[in-house]
Design an enzyme around this catalytic site. Structure first.
Site, PDB file in Angstrom:
ATOM      1  N   ASP A 190       0.854  -1.185   0.000  1.00  0.00           N
ATOM      2  CA  ASP A 190       0.000   0.000   0.000  1.00  0.00           C
ATOM      3  C   ASP A 190       0.894   1.240   0.000  1.00  0.00           C
ATOM      4  OD1 ASP A 190      -3.110   0.812   1.069  1.00  0.00           O
ATOM      5  OD2 ASP A 190      -1.520   2.275   1.397  1.00  0.00           O
TER       6      ASP A 190
ATOM      7  N   ASP B 142      -3.952   2.425  -4.998  1.00  0.00           N
ATOM      8  CA  ASP B 142      -2.641   2.420  -4.325  1.00  0.00           C
ATOM      9  C   ASP B 142      -2.287   1.121  -3.617  1.00  0.00           C
ATOM     10  OD1 ASP B 142      -4.019   2.649  -1.838  1.00  0.00           O
ATOM     11  OD2 ASP B 142      -2.399   3.894  -1.047  1.00  0.00           O
ATOM     12  N   GLU B 143      -3.074   0.067  -3.812  1.00  0.00           N
ATOM     13  CA  GLU B 143      -2.717  -1.144  -3.060  1.00  0.00           C
ATOM     14  C   GLU B 143      -3.140  -2.415  -3.767  1.00  0.00           C
ATOM     15  OE1 GLU B 143      -5.233  -1.911   0.558  1.00  0.00           O
ATOM     16  OE2 GLU B 143      -5.962   0.077   0.039  1.00  0.00           O
TER      17      GLU B 143
HETATM   18  N1  DCP Z   1      -8.824   8.117  -0.642  1.00  0.00           N
HETATM   19  C1  DCP Z   1      -9.911   8.983  -0.783  1.00  0.00           C
HETATM   20  N2  DCP Z   1     -10.892   9.015   0.189  1.00  0.00           N
HETATM   21  C2  DCP Z   1     -10.833   8.198   1.260  1.00  0.00           C
HETATM   22  C3  DCP Z   1      -9.745   7.305   1.409  1.00  0.00           C
HETATM   23  C4  DCP Z   1      -8.744   7.307   0.432  1.00  0.00           C
HETATM   24  O1  DCP Z   1      -9.980   9.731  -1.753  1.00  0.00           O
HETATM   25  N3  DCP Z   1     -11.780   8.236   2.188  1.00  0.00           N
HETATM   26  C5  DCP Z   1      -7.768   8.149  -1.658  1.00  0.00           C
HETATM   27  C6  DCP Z   1      -6.663   9.097  -1.252  1.00  0.00           C
HETATM   28  C7  DCP Z   1      -5.563   8.215  -0.747  1.00  0.00           C
HETATM   29  C8  DCP Z   1      -5.755   6.953  -1.574  1.00  0.00           C
HETATM   30  O2  DCP Z   1      -7.163   6.870  -1.800  1.00  0.00           O
HETATM   31  O3  DCP Z   1      -4.280   8.797  -0.945  1.00  0.00           O
HETATM   32  C9  DCP Z   1      -5.246   5.715  -0.893  1.00  0.00           C
HETATM   33  O4  DCP Z   1      -5.922   5.497   0.314  1.00  0.00           O
HETATM   34  P1  DCP Z   1      -5.234   4.857   1.567  1.00  0.00           P
HETATM   35  O5  DCP Z   1      -6.311   4.407   2.495  1.00  0.00           O
HETATM   36  O6  DCP Z   1      -4.230   3.849   1.155  1.00  0.00           O
HETATM   37  O7  DCP Z   1      -4.506   6.074   2.311  1.00  0.00           O
HETATM   38  P2  DCP Z   1      -3.168   6.827   1.936  1.00  0.00           P
HETATM   39  O8  DCP Z   1      -2.380   6.114   0.909  1.00  0.00           O
HETATM   40  O9  DCP Z   1      -3.468   8.227   1.634  1.00  0.00           O
HETATM   41  O10 DCP Z   1      -2.380   6.816   3.313  1.00  0.00           O
HETATM   42  P3  DCP Z   1      -1.686   5.574   4.045  1.00  0.00           P
HETATM   43  O11 DCP Z   1      -1.906   4.361   3.178  1.00  0.00           O
HETATM   44  O12 DCP Z   1      -0.249   5.952   4.189  1.00  0.00           O
HETATM   45  O13 DCP Z   1      -2.360   5.460   5.371  1.00  0.00           O
HETATM   46 MG    MG Z   2      -2.107   4.084   1.031  1.00  0.00          MG
HETATM   47 MG    MG Z   3      -4.758   2.046   0.173  1.00  0.00          MG
END
Ligand code: DCP
Ligand code: MG
Ligand code: MG
Length: 356
Positions: free
Chosen positions: A10, A105-106
């Site tokens: 991720d 992203d994952e």
């Molecule tokens: N995303 C979004 N709305 C949300 C959750 C996520 O638009 N409620 C989008 C923005 C994030 C991406 O999806 O950058 C990936 O989500 P992640 O849950 O993997 O979170 P991040 O990558 O931002 O942070 P991390 O994985 O480091 O906790």
């Molecule tokens: Mg993420």
């Molecule tokens: Mg994610």
């Protein structure tokens, strides 16, 4: 189910990290990506610096502004996230065909077949993280374990930019200390019901009998009983069959020397052969792509009667395609080599990579 090795990868603070990569002045700053504060915009994500102020995904933008008035607020650039996402998914598919993306992203990767005594799953995960960074200049966190549930749990345990392994030695302790809300499939409604029944941690869940859990949660009871024990037999569901394997490189400065470009094509042919060997495929087309200093893209393809997979065959064809394609007057910024029209390899066309 027999022993498996699963990686969950991720990206860290994904949208925000892409923005921070492209605007270096944002490095180390609280960065919030989301809709406009006016109206009903919400936070897509926030950098770890911004998270210290309590800002998180799905929070109303207006609230984020209150918590973090000096933050850097950015509206999303989805095309950039999509581009980075395609790159990482491509990297995953260079290691295994069994890739299950969960979002941009994952993804889960089943790498059971790649593991050897001298190449443990954690090393493979490390290679993947390094390749992601080299290709996108972005960091990712990886979790390695023997099933999907634990791999995903692991990838989130030491974010950002980390690798975490859950194995048979540490799984029980980790699960017993886990907040019940952290179990996959336990959303806020289930969490409340758990709490109402005295279940706050993995240990509390572990202490319930399967009958009690089925009584409380119906069909899901069995799965929850298993999760407390680190059991999850769900397979990694790959979503598509890979049609080609390719690698490309952008030069640090535009290049016009055939010698230098061919040297790169040689490296890319090696890399492509290595990837084909990993997934035990051969291909019947070779494509060479170049991008000029003016960002124009040209490509040329050759179809073959018999599939190939070894580095010399790929290079020889790529060499002739390149000489047809290249204008001696025009410097180039990027070159790529792809083998497509894939099929499963037979012994005759294996490469040296199969024997190490
Ligand atoms: N995303 C979004 N709305 C949300 C959750 C996520 O638009 N409620 C989008 C923005 C994030 C991406 O999806 O950058 C990936 O989500 P992640 O849950 O993997 O979170 P991040 O990558 O931002 O942070 P991390 O994985 O480091 O906790
Ligand atoms: Mg993420
Ligand atoms: Mg994610």
């Amino acid at each position: 189910m027999s022993e498996r090795r699963i990686i969950h990868i991720d990206m860290d603070y994904f949208y925000a990290q892409v923005e921070m990569r492209d605007q270096p002045k944002l490095k180390g700053k609280p960065v919030i990506v989301g809709g406009k504060a006016s109206g009903r915009g919400v936070v897509s994500t926030a950098s770890y610096e911004a998270r210290k102020y309590g800002v998180h995904s799905a929070m109303p933008m207006a609230q984020a502004h209150k918590l973090c008035p000096d933050g850097y607020y950015i509206t999303p650039h989805f095309d950039k996230y999509k581009e980075a996402s395609e790159k990482i998914m491509n990297i995953f598919r260079g290691y295994t065909e069994i890739v299950e993306p969960l979002s941009l992203d994952e993804a889960y990767l089943d790498i059971t077949h790649l593991v050897r005594p001298d190449l443990p799953a954690s090393r493979i995960a490390q290679y993947i993280r390094e390749e992601i960074f080299q290709t996108t200049q972005l960091t990712a966190s990886a979790g390695v374990s023997y099933n999907k549930f634990l791999a995903k749990l692991a990838s989130g345990m030491n974010k950002p930019n980390n690798l975490t392994v859950i194995n048979y030695h540490n799984a029980h302790d980790i699960l017993m200390n886990l907040d019940i809300g952290e179990f996959r499939g336990v959303g806020s409604a289930t969490k409340k019901k758990m709490n109402d029944n005295g279940i706050y941690t993995g240990q509390d869940l572990y202490n319930k009998s399967e009958r009690e859990l089925i009584h409380l949660f119906g069909k899901r009871g069995h799965g929850l009983y298993n999760k407390a024990r680190g059991i999850d037999d769900s397979p990694v569901k790959s979503t598509r069959v890979r049609k080609s394997v390719g690698t490309e490189r952008t030069f640090a400065t535009d290049v016009n020397s055939d010698e230098e470009i061919l040297h790169k094509i040689h490296e890319l042919s090696d890399k492509t052969a290595e990837r084909l060997a990993r997934i035990q495929k051969s291909g019947k087309t070779v494509t060479v792509k170049i991008k000029t200093f003016k960002f124009e893209t040209f490509s040329k393809q050759k179809s073959l009667r018999d599939p190939i997979r070894n580095e010399t065959d790929i290079y020889n064809i790529a060499y002739s395609l390149y000489t047809d394609l290249k204008d001696p007057e025009v410097p180039i910024r990027l070159v790529g080599v792809t083998v497509g029209n894939l099929e499963r390899s037979t012994y005759e066309n294996m490469s040296i990579y199969d024997f190490i």
